[in-house]
Write a protein that holds these residues in place. Sequence first.
Motif, PDB file in Angstrom:
ATOM      1  N   ARG A 181      20.130  -4.114   1.932  1.00 41.73           N
ATOM      2  CA  ARG A 181      20.332  -4.672   0.372  1.00 41.73           C
ATOM      3  C   ARG A 181      19.397  -5.375  -0.357  1.00 41.73           C
ATOM      4  N   GLY A 182      18.933  -6.207   0.690  1.00 42.65           N
ATOM      5  CA  GLY A 182      17.785  -7.120   0.270  1.00 42.65           C
ATOM      6  C   GLY A 182      16.354  -6.491   0.409  1.00 42.65           C
ATOM      7  N   VAL A 183      16.085  -5.453   0.207  1.00 40.30           N
ATOM      8  CA  VAL A 183      14.731  -4.807   0.576  1.00 40.30           C
ATOM      9  C   VAL A 183      14.814  -3.536  -0.729  1.00 40.30           C
ATOM     10  N   ASP A 184      13.680  -3.945  -1.313  1.00 39.75           N
ATOM     11  CA  ASP A 184      13.429  -2.930  -2.605  1.00 39.75           C
ATOM     12  C   ASP A 184      13.359  -1.624  -2.056  1.00 39.75           C
TER      13      ASP A 184
ATOM     14  N   GLU B  44      -2.498  -8.455  -4.269  1.00 38.54           N
ATOM     15  CA  GLU B  44      -1.305  -8.648  -5.541  1.00 38.54           C
ATOM     16  C   GLU B  44      -0.052  -7.984  -5.170  1.00 38.54           C
ATOM     17  N   VAL B  45       0.820  -8.664  -5.356  1.00 41.64           N
ATOM     18  CA  VAL B  45       2.427  -8.491  -4.917  1.00 41.64           C
ATOM     19  C   VAL B  45       2.879  -7.510  -6.119  1.00 41.64           C
ATOM     20  N   LEU B  46       2.940  -6.113  -5.695  1.00 39.94           N
ATOM     21  CA  LEU B  46       3.585  -5.150  -6.718  1.00 39.94           C
ATOM     22  C   LEU B  46       4.875  -4.846  -6.368  1.00 39.94           C
ATOM     23  N   VAL B  47       5.164  -4.874  -5.361  1.00 37.15           N
ATOM     24  CA  VAL B  47       6.607  -4.627  -4.897  1.00 37.15           C
ATOM     25  C   VAL B  47       7.359  -5.614  -4.099  1.00 37.15           C
ATOM     26  N   PRO B  48       8.253  -6.311  -4.570  1.00 41.57           N
ATOM     27  CA  PRO B  48       8.717  -7.409  -3.849  1.00 41.57           C
ATOM     28  C   PRO B  48       8.894  -7.032  -2.340  1.00 41.57           C
ATOM     29  N   PRO B  49       8.349  -8.075  -1.464  1.00 45.38           N
ATOM     30  CA  PRO B  49       8.523  -7.933  -0.222  1.00 45.38           C
ATOM     31  C   PRO B  49       9.948  -7.909   0.669  1.00 45.38           C
ATOM     32  N   PRO B  50      10.387  -7.501   1.724  1.00 46.72           N
ATOM     33  CA  PRO B  50      11.547  -7.621   2.258  1.00 46.72           C
ATOM     34  C   PRO B  50      12.050  -9.212   2.259  1.00 46.72           C
ATOM     35  N   GLY B  51      13.322  -9.277   1.877  1.00 52.50           N
ATOM     36  CA  GLY B  51      13.723 -10.750   2.103  1.00 52.50           C
ATOM     37  C   GLY B  51      13.646 -11.484   0.389  1.00 52.50           C
ATOM     38  N   THR B  52      12.941 -11.078  -0.336  1.00 54.36           N
ATOM     39  CA  THR B  52      12.971 -11.436  -1.580  1.00 54.36           C
ATOM     40  C   THR B  52      13.751 -10.598  -2.579  1.00 54.36           C
ATOM     41  N   ALA B  53      14.034 -10.956  -3.793  1.00 52.79           N
ATOM     42  CA  ALA B  53      14.847 -10.228  -4.644  1.00 52.79           C
ATOM     43  C   ALA B  53      14.354  -8.803  -5.043  1.00 52.79           C
ATOM     44  N   PRO B  54      15.074  -7.656  -4.645  1.00 59.44           N
ATOM     45  CA  PRO B  54      14.535  -6.617  -4.992  1.00 59.44           C
ATOM     46  C   PRO B  54      14.202  -6.333  -6.723  1.00 59.44           C
ATOM     47  N   ARG B  55      13.696  -5.268  -7.052  1.00 60.47           N
ATOM     48  CA  ARG B  55      13.518  -5.102  -8.506  1.00 60.47           C
ATOM     49  C   ARG B  55      14.965  -4.512  -8.946  1.00 60.47           C
TER      50      ARG B  55
END
Length: 386
Positions: free
Chosen positions: A88-91, A146-157
């Motif tokens: 649930r924490g992965v985009d 460039e970060v285009l998709v939030p990495p695992p552990g950050t807030a998903p879109r």
Amino acid sequence: MKRQIDALVRGAVAYEDGLDRLAVAPAAQVDPALFAALNEAAARLFGGGWQPVELHRAVVRRGGTDRPLLGRAVIDAVAAHLRDFPRRGVDERWLAQAGELDATVWWSADERYVTELAAKHRRDRISAIDDLLELLTVLVHLPKIEVLVPPPGTAPRRSRKSTVDERLLERVRALLAKAESTGYPAEAETYTAKAQELIARHAIDEALLAGLDSAAELVPFARRIGVDHPYEGEKASLLSAVAEANRCHTVWSPDYGFTTVFGFDADIDAVDLLYTSLLVQAGRAMAKAEPPGGKAGRARLKAFRQSFLVAYAVRIGERLARASELALAEAPQRSDLLPVLRSRDEQVRETMARVFPRTVRGRGSRVDSREGWESGRDAADRATLL
């Protein structure tokens, strides 16, 4: 042991000497350190903007074709990294790419990974270590992007996503499949008109609804699309032409072999689908039209192919632009639609400028074969558009 591995992959010690030392050292010391170094290098890149499919592609591009174990080990690094985070924490896009690669933890224990990797792929342990060191050498020299998709552990879109309706996509894919398989230009043109009509109407309706819906939270995003060699520059030009006609903007990164496409999700979906289909059609048409190769004709064949792809991209861009203009001219509520499209274009441009504050205009490709240019334009005229 970690410092020895780090010094080896960074070139601080001679490679053969370093490999020999690892080969004679106890496996109980070498293997866990090597696995940890792989995970650490991959985690740095995943946190620095790289997505699973992109990293796998970059590794294969830099040597994984001749050494397939490199690509397999990258997939394992994706699986090892992903297990540290609740799903649930992965985009969802990150998860989808991991699924596309079939990234799963198959090994019994991390300290046994090197041994089990070698056994699984029928390699001796020293060869497996050699390949993993080569992989680490590639990974440590890749920069953050460039970060285009939030990495695992950050807030998903969490914002609302605009997408092309799946039923529509199925109909479009079916039309493209028929167009790619037919040998009759007139038949392909019939599929062209219908597919273009479907996508164009959907895109306009989606933009209009979003503009009139005050509760809509649609925002532009970006996606990196791989551009394979040979003739990467010419293929990137084709992708740029497709994107421009579909209300998107692009930045080509030749060092990494991908183009970043900026736009709204539904428009990027259409660009991705159309570009893939047009490449298939271009490759098939070029193979039929090209002159004989061989040693004597190698230079002529290269010039033909480059010129073919340049002409193909230019002509496809013209056709797509005209089709978009016609769809817009026939759209209902056109007076309401134009301000919405202008606003969306400004948002896309602002997003691109934020991600790439400095860009350099690339040089155009040379056209050294009139035969290739004319064949490319003819093929573009027969190509099926969405």
